[in-house]
Design an enzyme around this catalytic site. Sequence first.
Site, PDB file in Angstrom:
ATOM      1  N   ASP A 229       0.850  -1.187   0.000  1.00 50.69           N
ATOM      2  CA  ASP A 229       0.000   0.000   0.000  1.00 50.69           C
ATOM      3  C   ASP A 229       0.895   1.250   0.000  1.00 50.69           C
ATOM      4  O   ASP A 229       2.060   1.199   0.419  1.00 50.69           O
ATOM      5  CB  ASP A 229      -0.875  -0.065   1.260  1.00 50.69           C
TER       6      ASP A 229
ATOM      7  N   ASP B 289      -0.305   5.113   0.761  1.00 51.53           N
ATOM      8  CA  ASP B 289      -0.561   6.128   1.796  1.00 51.53           C
ATOM      9  C   ASP B 289      -0.790   5.479   3.162  1.00 51.53           C
ATOM     10  O   ASP B 289      -1.620   4.576   3.306  1.00 51.53           O
ATOM     11  CB  ASP B 289      -1.780   6.968   1.412  1.00 51.53           C
TER      12      ASP B 289
ATOM     13  N   ASP C 240      -1.853  -0.418   5.803  1.00 47.83           N
ATOM     14  CA  ASP C 240      -2.240   0.161   7.092  1.00 47.83           C
ATOM     15  C   ASP C 240      -3.746   0.164   7.331  1.00 47.83           C
ATOM     16  O   ASP C 240      -4.208   0.794   8.269  1.00 47.83           O
ATOM     17  CB  ASP C 240      -1.709   1.595   7.204  1.00 47.83           C
TER      18      ASP C 240
HETATM   19 MG   LIG Z   1      -3.102   3.066   3.248  1.00 44.16          MG
END
Ligand SMILES: [Mg+2]
Length: 375
Positions: free
Chosen positions: A8, A10, A129
């Site tokens: 991922d 961001d 995240d």
């Molecule tokens: Mg993310």
Amino acid sequence: MKRVLFIDRDGTLVVEPPIDYQIDSLEKLEFRPRVFQSLAYVAARLDCEWVMVTNQDGMGTPAFPAETFWPVQQKIVRALENEGICFDQVCIDTSFPEENRPTRKPGTAMLARYTTGEYDLAHSFVIGDRLTDVQLAANLGCRAIYFAPAEQGMAEVEATGLAGVCEAVTDDWWKVAQIVCSATRRVSLERHTAETDIRLSLNLDGTGRTDIHTGLGFFDHMLDQLGRHAGIDLAVTVDGDLWVDEHHTIEDTALVLGEALGRALGDKRGIARYGFSLPMDDALCRVSLDLGGRPWLVWKADFHREKIGDVPTEMFFHFFKSLSDAARINLHVEAEGANEHHKIEAIFKAFARALRMAIKRDITDHTLPSTKGML
Ligand SMILES: [Mg+2]
């Protein structure tokens, strides 16, 4: 088959802005601590494909103009490339959550080329995240590393029923790198013949949890000792032709266990390789072993009873011979003593302790414990 790292952007590679979640200017760009050194460490050690998978809600619309997105994206890719971290593919979904597009994480529509059976997804990782990243791992059949504070993140994955796909929960990139470079040493095998049906699962990095059902009480007891004292998780279910005798059940279990051990050891990088142990209890027992890849069994243990419990004593040699052949272990077993039960239990325990020493692995050490270049 090649492994894949789906990463991922961001919140994982770079810090996600807390208010609008859009990194639409270079001033907002901040890399996560230690991301460069950690991913460079992985890139130097692991032969895998690198795929960036990111949702960029509404990118290309007036709410998030493309010309504010691309300079940041190019800066991220270039900065990583400068450290030897080169993404083979970048998958960007620009839809909004309410559109429910199959391309949006945790959907896998953008990743179809990885799901055709040509990649080793079982040993690949999604690192992200959000819980949607963990769900993406579940949808792909990968392992997940949930990039979140450990305690809070673990509670979240447990509450959503995703703990089973989660290899780890951490927001420390250096730990992520160590985990990614140390392939999971878990194997599940099934073997079905006219004589036995066997299901076995093994985790060399377990905690000694066992679940053994072979139909032979004493054999269960010995395999339980093996798992517990080796510190490996071992689950075995055998449906064997015990109406004939105990032979096929014990022999075939040893063959499957040996094959699982060999597979779980993988390329053997970082392992201690050798194990040995010394006398235990009243029985004098020595088990020495080498996981060097050449099967050999030296067996110096005589039994004077025909059976111990429901297991014929002649099957003990046969069990270790089959195991040594299937796992390609060089094994020396010596035991003497008066109590037959103690003697064989000491052999299983000593074997387990020797195995525990030999499979012990330093995950930061990627050298082979051999001058030959392979084991
Ligand atoms: Mg993310």
